[in-house]
Design a protein around this motif. Sequence first.
Motif, mmCIF file in Angstrom:
data_model
loop_
_atom_site.group_PDB
_atom_site.id
_atom_site.type_symbol
_atom_site.label_atom_id
_atom_site.label_comp_id
_atom_site.label_asym_id
_atom_site.label_seq_id
_atom_site.Cartn_x
_atom_site.Cartn_y
_atom_site.Cartn_z
ATOM 1 N N THR A 1 -41.622 -16.546 -20.526
ATOM 2 C CA THR A 1 -42.448 -16.704 -21.184
ATOM 3 C C THR A 1 -43.250 -18.516 -21.398
ATOM 4 O OG1 THR A 1 -40.993 -18.022 -22.841
ATOM 5 C CG2 THR A 1 -41.182 -15.507 -22.779
ATOM 6 N N PRO A 2 -44.642 -18.393 -21.597
ATOM 7 C CA PRO A 2 -44.500 -19.926 -21.657
ATOM 8 C C PRO A 2 -43.507 -21.669 -22.845
ATOM 9 C CG PRO A 2 -46.642 -18.477 -22.908
ATOM 10 C CD PRO A 2 -45.064 -17.776 -22.745
ATOM 11 N N GLU A 3 -42.549 -20.645 -23.317
ATOM 12 C CA GLU A 3 -41.677 -21.459 -24.396
ATOM 13 C C GLU A 3 -40.265 -21.682 -23.474
ATOM 14 O OE1 GLU A 3 -43.894 -19.033 -26.815
ATOM 15 O OE2 GLU A 3 -42.957 -18.196 -25.373
ATOM 16 N N SER A 4 -40.253 -20.969 -22.500
ATOM 17 C CA SER A 4 -39.106 -21.309 -21.588
ATOM 18 C C SER A 4 -39.576 -22.632 -20.793
ATOM 19 C CB SER A 4 -38.617 -20.422 -20.495
ATOM 20 O OG SER A 4 -39.744 -20.237 -19.415
ATOM 21 N N ARG A 5 -40.984 -22.491 -20.139
ATOM 22 C CA ARG A 5 -41.929 -24.073 -19.383
ATOM 23 C C ARG A 5 -41.650 -25.050 -20.205
ATOM 24 N NH1 ARG A 5 -43.986 -24.592 -14.579
ATOM 25 N NH2 ARG A 5 -45.182 -26.153 -14.228
ATOM 26 N N GLU A 6 -42.348 -24.505 -21.134
ATOM 27 C CA GLU A 6 -42.319 -25.474 -22.248
ATOM 28 C C GLU A 6 -41.218 -26.789 -22.646
ATOM 29 O OE1 GLU A 6 -44.536 -24.318 -25.608
ATOM 30 O OE2 GLU A 6 -46.051 -23.998 -24.320
ATOM 31 N N PHE A 7 -39.767 -25.923 -22.688
ATOM 32 C CA PHE A 7 -38.643 -25.670 -22.649
ATOM 33 C C PHE A 7 -37.857 -26.617 -22.156
ATOM 34 C CE2 PHE A 7 -33.994 -25.688 -22.603
ATOM 35 C CZ PHE A 7 -33.670 -26.379 -23.478
ATOM 36 N N MET A 8 -38.813 -26.221 -20.838
ATOM 37 C CA MET A 8 -37.877 -27.589 -19.460
ATOM 38 C C MET A 8 -38.549 -28.867 -19.454
ATOM 39 S SD MET A 8 -36.109 -25.847 -17.531
ATOM 40 C CE MET A 8 -34.547 -26.067 -19.322
ATOM 41 N N ALA A 9 -39.803 -28.530 -19.927
ATOM 42 C CA ALA A 9 -40.541 -29.900 -19.782
ATOM 43 C C ALA A 9 -40.246 -30.781 -20.707
ATOM 44 C CB ALA A 9 -41.487 -28.947 -20.272
ATOM 45 N N TYR A 10 -38.980 -30.720 -21.624
ATOM 46 C CA TYR A 10 -38.435 -31.591 -22.521
ATOM 47 C C TYR A 10 -37.605 -32.926 -21.712
ATOM 48 C CZ TYR A 10 -34.552 -32.678 -25.548
ATOM 49 O OH TYR A 10 -33.693 -34.088 -26.210
ATOM 50 N N PHE A 11 -37.151 -32.345 -20.159
ATOM 51 C CA PHE A 11 -36.199 -32.557 -20.060
ATOM 52 C C PHE A 11 -36.748 -34.298 -18.559
ATOM 53 C CE2 PHE A 11 -33.085 -28.927 -21.110
ATOM 54 C CZ PHE A 11 -32.626 -30.014 -21.179
ATOM 55 N N ASP A 12 -38.470 -33.593 -19.320
ATOM 56 C CA ASP A 12 -39.051 -35.027 -18.093
ATOM 57 C C ASP A 12 -39.280 -36.523 -18.277
ATOM 58 O OD1 ASP A 12 -40.079 -32.866 -16.726
ATOM 59 O OD2 ASP A 12 -42.145 -32.754 -17.604
#
Length: 66
Positions: A55-66
């Motif tokens: 899902t796009p949400e999984s990618r968005e969640f990983m972007a939190y750690f940028d």
Amino acid sequence: MSDFEELFPELTLETDDMIMELAIKKDYSQIRDLDKRKEEFIRDLHDFIDEFSQTPESREFMAYFD
């Protein structure tokens, strides 16, 4: 207790790296054999994680750690 908590049993899974809180919507009581019930739950949990990973949400969640 919220209405949500009354509707579904909840489970908290914890490791050294994460805590995951789940509300279980599926009724596993139809599976009488405890080992088969566990297998079904674990399979559903794997499916849930696999689906989330797409899902796009999984990618968005990983972007939190940028």
